[in-house]
Scaffold this motif. Structure first.
Motif, PDB file in Angstrom:
ATOM      1  N   ARG A   1      -8.490  -4.816   5.988  1.00 33.11           N
ATOM      2  CA  ARG A   1      -7.824  -4.546   4.716  1.00 33.11           C
ATOM      3  C   ARG A   1      -8.600  -5.110   3.526  1.00 33.11           C
ATOM      4  NH1 ARG A   1      -4.678  -1.817   7.636  1.00 33.11           N
ATOM      5  NH2 ARG A   1      -2.588  -1.245   6.926  1.00 33.11           N
ATOM      6  N   ASP A   2      -9.780  -5.628   3.781  1.00 31.28           N
ATOM      7  CA  ASP A   2     -10.636  -6.159   2.712  1.00 31.28           C
ATOM      8  C   ASP A   2      -9.895  -7.201   1.878  1.00 31.28           C
ATOM      9  OD1 ASP A   2     -13.036  -6.391   1.344  1.00 31.28           O
ATOM     10  OD2 ASP A   2     -12.548  -4.839  -0.107  1.00 31.28           O
TER      11      ASP A   2
ATOM     12  N   GLU B   1      -5.373   1.642  -6.592  1.00 35.09           N
ATOM     13  CA  GLU B   1      -6.179   0.839  -5.681  1.00 35.09           C
ATOM     14  C   GLU B   1      -5.516  -0.526  -5.547  1.00 35.09           C
ATOM     15  OE1 GLU B   1     -10.718  -0.774  -5.554  1.00 35.09           O
ATOM     16  OE2 GLU B   1     -10.387   1.273  -6.280  1.00 35.09           O
TER      17      GLU B   1
ATOM     18  N   LEU C   1      -9.285 -10.716   0.178  1.00 36.36           N
ATOM     19  CA  LEU C   1     -10.027 -11.876  -0.315  1.00 36.36           C
ATOM     20  C   LEU C   1      -9.238 -13.127   0.051  1.00 36.36           C
ATOM     21  CD1 LEU C   1     -12.249 -13.265  -1.986  1.00 36.36           C
ATOM     22  CD2 LEU C   1     -10.808 -12.904  -4.009  1.00 36.36           C
TER      23      LEU C   1
ATOM     24  N   GLU D   1      -5.413  -4.338  -4.220  1.00 36.14           N
ATOM     25  CA  GLU D   1      -6.262  -5.444  -3.787  1.00 36.14           C
ATOM     26  C   GLU D   1      -5.379  -6.543  -3.217  1.00 36.14           C
ATOM     27  OE1 GLU D   1      -8.629  -6.681  -7.086  1.00 36.14           O
ATOM     28  OE2 GLU D   1      -9.858  -4.857  -7.067  1.00 36.14           O
ATOM     29  N   HIS D   2      -5.800  -7.102  -2.095  1.00 33.92           N
ATOM     30  CA  HIS D   2      -5.007  -8.123  -1.423  1.00 33.92           C
ATOM     31  C   HIS D   2      -5.741  -9.463  -1.450  1.00 33.92           C
ATOM     32  CE1 HIS D   2      -2.532  -4.848   0.061  1.00 33.92           C
ATOM     33  NE2 HIS D   2      -3.607  -4.281   0.596  1.00 33.92           N
ATOM     34  N   GLU D   3      -4.981 -10.525  -1.675  1.00 35.89           N
ATOM     35  CA  GLU D   3      -5.530 -11.880  -1.641  1.00 35.89           C
ATOM     36  C   GLU D   3      -4.606 -12.758  -0.806  1.00 35.89           C
ATOM     37  OE1 GLU D   3      -6.343 -13.515  -5.453  1.00 35.89           O
ATOM     38  OE2 GLU D   3      -7.421 -11.741  -6.172  1.00 35.89           O
TER      39      GLU D   3
ATOM     40  N   GLU E   1       0.822  -1.205   0.000  1.00 41.61           N
ATOM     41  CA  GLU E   1       0.000   0.000   0.000  1.00 41.61           C
ATOM     42  C   GLU E   1       0.860   1.261   0.000  1.00 41.61           C
ATOM     43  OE1 GLU E   1      -2.427  -0.598   3.418  1.00 41.61           O
ATOM     44  OE2 GLU E   1      -3.854  -1.910   2.360  1.00 41.61           O
TER      45      GLU E   1
END
Length: 291
Positions: A52-53, A29, A55, A31-33, A21
């Motif tokens: 941290r939203d 933007e 997935l 995105e974390h998985e 980040e």
């Protein structure tokens, strides 16, 4: 990030997320998985994942998918179910990543129904296990065959049969309710193709002629490059090891995919195919009786 057998600590994962980040460009933007067996998940992990939203993909390789005894299946099921319930309790989105290999390839409906009905996840990804070992070189090329893959490696025939079995259940009752990645990707390919093209796409010049002339190349695109170590029927190297399995699957789903693609192009829900399938199967005995 994939933690494989869960060696990654929460602290290390937190640092990786914060670093990503921090180094993201302005307005980017991130995105974390996280792919995990769920064995080390607890409330602290889940609070951070929710914050941290992230997935989360629950990996069942070496767990539920690998079990052969009833006791092993029950224990693995409880572990995965507990992880899924914990994630949902904290509002963390999760799916299942199931690696399919020679040991579990004969249980397609059992695995799919477990994920759908018992664990209760709506998104499932099936990944075939292809492990190369003791490659044989002839004429400068690696030859596919029993000597070039591990015992755990799924065969092309097993992979095709697995996908067909799961698809037949999904297309009759779960379209729009359960999301299986390979089915969604296949539908996207059929929806964007006005016909089944025979021309190779970008990078196709590296594929054997058998691939470049294949009517379903637009859907498989040659498969994973790492799996292109088999030979075509003409003896040309570079064929995907699982080609026969993918071809069986794509040929099997062609008609229903055409119907769903037409529904989508007409502004309708692809799930309407379930009614089409049910009506066809009700009428089919009458058709046969008149024959």
């Amino acid at each position: 990030m994939d933690d494989g057998g869960d060696p990654v600590s929460l602290g290390a994962f937190r640092k990786a997320v914060e670093s990503a980040e921090r180094h993201a460009g302005p307005g980017a933007e991130v995105e974390h998985e996280l792919c995990t067996t769920g064995a080390r998940l607890d409330d602290a992990w889940c609070r951070f994942l929710a914050e941290r939203d992230v997935l989360v993909g629950l990996s069942v390789d070496g767990d539920l998918a690998a079990q052969t005894s009833a006791e092993g299946v029950a224990l693995a099921h409880r572990r995965i179910l507990g992880a899924a319930q914990l994630l949902r309790r904290h509002g963390v989105d999760c799916n299942v990543v199931c690696r399919v290999h020679a040991g579990n390839a004969g249980r397609p409906q059992e695995l799919y129904r477990c994920f759908r009905d018992e664990i209760g996840v709506r998104h499932v990804q099936f990944l075939p296990i292809v492990e190369r070992s003791a490659p044989v070189r002839r004429g400068g090329h690696l030859r596919a065959g029993p000597a070039t893959v591990s015992e755990r490696t799924i065969t092309p025939e097993q992979w095709g049969a697995f996908l067909v079995a799961v698809f037949d259940e999904w297309v009759r009752r779960d379209v729009g309710r359960q999301f299986v990645k390979i089915f969604e990707d296949t539908l996207a390919a059929w929806s964007t193709a006005t016909r089944r093209p025979r021309a190779a796409r970008a990078g196709g010049e590296r594929l054997p002629l058998d691939c470049r002339c294949c009517p379903v190349l637009f859907a498989c695109e040659g498969g994973r490059p790492a799996d292109r170590f088999a030979e075509s029927p003409d003896g040309e190297p570079g064929l995907n090891y699982l080609c026969a399995g993918y071809r069986e699957f794509f040929d099997h789903v062609d008609q229903p995919m055409r119907v769903m693609a037409a529904l989508l192009r007409g502004g309708r829900d692809a799930g309407a195919i379930m009614n089409v399938m049910a009506r066809y199967e009700r009428e089919r005995p009458a058709v046969w009786s008149r024959a």
